[in-house]
Design an enzyme around this catalytic site. Structure first.
Site, short mmCIF file in Angstrom:
data_model
loop_
_atom_site.label_atom_id
_atom_site.label_comp_id
_atom_site.label_asym_id
_atom_site.label_seq_id
_atom_site.Cartn_x
_atom_site.Cartn_y
_atom_site.Cartn_z
N GLY A 28 -45.07 42.61 -10.22
CA GLY A 28 -45.59 43.56 -9.24
C GLY A 28 -44.47 44.30 -8.53
O GLY A 28 -43.36 44.40 -9.04
N HIS A 31 -42.30 50.01 -9.66
CA HIS A 31 -41.54 51.24 -9.42
C HIS A 31 -41.48 51.99 -10.74
O HIS A 31 -42.08 51.55 -11.75
CB HIS A 31 -40.15 50.91 -8.87
CG HIS A 31 -39.41 49.90 -9.69
ND1 HIS A 31 -38.99 50.14 -10.98
CD2 HIS A 31 -39.03 48.62 -9.41
CE1 HIS A 31 -38.38 49.07 -11.45
NE2 HIS A 31 -38.40 48.13 -10.52
N HIS A 34 -41.02 50.12 -14.04
CA HIS A 34 -42.22 49.49 -14.62
C HIS A 34 -43.11 50.55 -15.27
O HIS A 34 -43.69 50.33 -16.33
CB HIS A 34 -43.04 48.79 -13.54
CG HIS A 34 -42.35 47.64 -12.87
ND1 HIS A 34 -41.86 47.71 -11.60
CD2 HIS A 34 -42.09 46.39 -13.31
CE1 HIS A 34 -41.32 46.54 -11.28
NE2 HIS A 34 -41.43 45.73 -12.30
N GLN A 150 -32.22 38.78 -19.62
CA GLN A 150 -33.62 38.33 -19.77
C GLN A 150 -34.18 38.77 -21.12
O GLN A 150 -34.89 38.01 -21.78
CB GLN A 150 -34.46 38.90 -18.63
CG GLN A 150 -35.95 38.70 -18.81
CD GLN A 150 -36.75 39.03 -17.57
OE1 GLN A 150 -36.84 38.22 -16.67
NE2 GLN A 150 -37.36 40.21 -17.52
N SER A 183 -37.22 46.18 -7.77
CA SER A 183 -38.15 45.89 -6.67
C SER A 183 -37.38 45.45 -5.43
O SER A 183 -37.87 45.57 -4.31
CB SER A 183 -39.13 44.81 -7.09
OG SER A 183 -39.80 45.21 -8.27
O1 PAF Z 1 -38.84 40.74 -15.20
C1 PAF Z 1 -39.77 40.24 -14.55
O2 PAF Z 1 -40.45 40.90 -13.76
C2 PAF Z 1 -40.07 38.77 -14.73
O3 PAF Z 1 -38.91 38.04 -14.97
C3 PAF Z 1 -41.13 38.48 -15.81
C4 PAF Z 1 -40.65 38.89 -17.20
C5 PAF Z 1 -42.42 39.22 -15.49
C6 PAF Z 1 -41.44 36.97 -15.86
O4 PAF Z 1 -41.92 36.51 -14.64
#
Ligand code: PAF
Length: 286
Positions: A28, A31, A34, A150, A183
């Site tokens: 959530g 911005h 996303h 990530q 965020s």
């Molecule tokens: O990048 C994110 O917002 C988080 O790490 C994710 C991939 C939604 C996992 O909680």
């Protein structure tokens, strides 16, 4: 747009969606970064699922978790405006019912850089992402370049656990001053925000030195480190040049390469990177 809050209602709604299905996992506080993921999914897939869950287990610092911005009404409106078909917005109990005990350890790829700065972070990410992929069963998942490590941890997870999903990495979206959208940026004061632009300025210097044939990883990393350290409001976490896919140290800065930086500004952890190499964004597989 359907909003599912339980695994049962998600399962029912997911069964009605025609494929291919794209998923955009989010915490959530949406911005433009996303929205770029959602638009990429909307362009490519027949159905788009977004997930909205602030995952406590990936925050090693409880004050960072408490301070994480939350505005569900605004997030749902943004999902709707981007043409999302189904949102999965579970409670903590729905994701981690009593007795939940499994933790996925992504291994060396999650151990240093952000993994060292935030112990346990990537185990939390890998565990929740595996659950979200199993629950939403996507054809493709869309991830942002800003969280480069990530993307590599999730690529490892997909490969190692044979999860049937393709990853698509979408380039970082930046503000007018170059700051990577995050965020967490809303927590920066105007002075801190100005200081935070040093991350991108350092990366730009390193990228242009690379264009000018600088191939020393240490020299490239130093350009980033020195630029960030010149800001009294910023504390450098790391500036590193690594193999873009494995994140291993490199002796020579040849592609595929990531130049990654982390710093704290006003107690807010910020990261950014540039990636040098062909085809790394579109197809995030190993
Ligand atoms: O990048 C994110 O917002 C988080 O790490 C994710 C991939 C939604 C996992 O909680």
């Amino acid at each position: 747009m359907i909003v599912a809050r339980t695994r049962t209602s998600l399962h029912e709604a997911r069964a009605t969606l025609p494929g291919p299905v794209g998923v955009v996992p989010t915490m959530g506080a949406l911005h433009e970064g996303h929205l770029a993921l959602l638009r990429a999914a909307r362009r490519r897939d027949r159905s788009v699922v977004a997930t909205l869950f602030v995952n406590r287990t990936q925050f090693n610092d409880s004050s960072d978790y408490a301070a994480y911005p939350r505005d569900e009404a605004a997030d749902l409106a943004a999902f709707q405006a981007c043409g999302v078909d189904l949102v999965f917005a579970p409670s903590i109990e729905e994701m981690y019912p009593d007795g939940f005990g499994t933790r996925i350890d992504p291994g060396p790829i999650g151990a240093d850089l952000e993994g060292a700065r935030r112990p346990g972070h990537f185990s939390g990410v890998a565990t929740v992402v595996a659950k979200l992929f199993n629950l939403t069963r996507p054809t493709r998942a869309y991830l942002g370049q800003k969280d480069w490590q990530q993307t590599r941890v999730i690529a490892r997870l997909v490969e190692d656990l044979n999860l049937p999903v393709k990853l698509v990495i979408v380039p970082t979206v930046r503000a007018h001053d170059g700051l990577a959208l995050s965020s967490r940026n809303v927590r920066l004061s105007p002075d801190q925000r100005r200081a935070a632009t040093a991350l991108w300025r350092g990366l730009e210097l390193a990228a242009s030195a690379w264009d000018d044939d600088e191939r020393s990883p240490a020299a490239l990393a130093d350009l980033v480190r020195v630029t960030v350290q010149a800001q009294p409001l910023a504390t450098i976490g790391y500036a590193e040049v690594r193999h873009a896919l494995t994140l291993e140290q490199v002796a020579v800065a040849d592609p595929p390469l990531v130049i990654a930086v982390a710093a704290e500004v006003g107690g807010v952890g910020l990261i950014d990177n540039v990636v040098i190499g062909e085809g790394l964004m579109e197809d995030g597989s190993l």
